[in-house]
Design a protein around this motif. Structure first.
Motif, mmCIF file in Angstrom:
data_model
loop_
_atom_site.group_PDB
_atom_site.id
_atom_site.type_symbol
_atom_site.label_atom_id
_atom_site.label_comp_id
_atom_site.label_asym_id
_atom_site.label_seq_id
_atom_site.Cartn_x
_atom_site.Cartn_y
_atom_site.Cartn_z
ATOM 1 N N LEU A 62 122.970 62.139 -38.975
ATOM 2 C CA LEU A 62 123.679 60.864 -38.944
ATOM 3 C C LEU A 62 123.304 60.058 -40.183
ATOM 4 O O LEU A 62 122.111 59.897 -40.473
ATOM 5 C CB LEU A 62 123.320 60.105 -37.674
ATOM 6 N N ARG A 92 134.843 72.533 -43.037
ATOM 7 C CA ARG A 92 134.495 71.545 -42.017
ATOM 8 C C ARG A 92 135.628 71.415 -41.014
ATOM 9 O O ARG A 92 136.780 71.705 -41.312
ATOM 10 C CB ARG A 92 134.171 70.191 -42.659
ATOM 11 N N ALA A 128 136.773 68.542 -38.009
ATOM 12 C CA ALA A 128 136.618 67.314 -37.231
ATOM 13 C C ALA A 128 137.300 67.502 -35.881
ATOM 14 O O ALA A 128 138.192 68.339 -35.746
ATOM 15 C CB ALA A 128 137.231 66.138 -37.980
ATOM 16 N N PRO A 177 133.187 57.733 -43.525
ATOM 17 C CA PRO A 177 133.368 58.094 -42.107
ATOM 18 C C PRO A 177 134.301 59.284 -41.913
ATOM 19 O O PRO A 177 134.099 60.082 -40.988
ATOM 20 C CB PRO A 177 133.949 56.818 -41.512
ATOM 21 N N GLU A 178 135.273 59.444 -42.775
ATOM 22 C CA GLU A 178 136.203 60.565 -42.638
ATOM 23 C C GLU A 178 135.592 61.910 -43.019
ATOM 24 O O GLU A 178 136.222 62.948 -42.842
ATOM 25 C CB GLU A 178 137.482 60.334 -43.457
ATOM 26 N N THR A 185 133.006 62.894 -41.429
ATOM 27 C CA THR A 185 132.405 63.312 -40.167
ATOM 28 C C THR A 185 133.067 64.584 -39.652
ATOM 29 O O THR A 185 134.295 64.639 -39.513
ATOM 30 C CB THR A 185 132.526 62.194 -39.119
ATOM 31 N N GLN A 197 126.342 69.568 -37.584
ATOM 32 C CA GLN A 197 127.105 68.334 -37.406
ATOM 33 C C GLN A 197 126.712 67.307 -38.466
ATOM 34 O O GLN A 197 125.523 67.040 -38.683
ATOM 35 C CB GLN A 197 126.855 67.753 -36.020
ATOM 36 N N THR A 233 127.621 63.300 -39.223
ATOM 37 C CA THR A 233 128.258 62.102 -38.704
ATOM 38 C C THR A 233 127.986 60.947 -39.661
ATOM 39 O O THR A 233 126.828 60.658 -39.967
ATOM 40 C CB THR A 233 127.737 61.749 -37.307
ATOM 41 N N SER A 267 128.523 56.992 -40.194
ATOM 42 C CA SER A 267 128.868 55.752 -39.502
ATOM 43 C C SER A 267 129.355 54.708 -40.505
ATOM 44 O O SER A 267 128.914 54.662 -41.655
ATOM 45 C CB SER A 267 127.665 55.218 -38.741
#
Length: 119
Positions: A11, A38, A40, A88-89, A91, A114, A116, A118
């Protein structure tokens, strides 16, 4: 056979950085071109970056060009994805993949890590 294990996800706040690693075991790592993809939630897996078997050529999706850098260390059987200025995109679950020389499709895939970001 080639086994691929990704690490380095997590994160991070928008604008931050992460460095993903993909450790390969099995047959000669330097015989494979490597890529990062990737996926999403609710979307198809998409290409992020690729590097030739010797590392002399690199390729990037337009969405990450100038922010992400792919590299490899054939002595350590590892490929990296340095991700800067994260958005954020970005993620998604990030996957490492290996492609035999001369092949069009990737033959081997990792289980993913993963990432992420924020806002």
């Amino acid at each position: 056979q080639v086994q691929l294990v990704e690490s380095g996800g997590g994160l991070v706040q928008a604008g931050g950085s992460l460095r993903l690693s993909c450790a390969a075991s099995g047959r000669t790592f330097s015989s494979y071109a490597m890529g990062w993809f990737r996926q999403a939630p609710g979307t198809e897996r998409e290409f992020v970056a690729a590097i030739s078997w010797r590392g002399g050529s690199t390729y990037y999706a337009d969405s990450v060009k100038g922010r992400f850098t792919i590299s490899r260390d054939n002595a350590e059987n590892t490929v990296f994805l340095q991700m800067n200025s994260l958005k954020p995109e970005d993620t998604a679950v990030y996957y490492c993949a290996a492609k035999s020389i001369g092949r069009q499709a990737y033959d081997y895939w990792g289980v993913g890590t993963q990432v992420t970001v924020s806002s």
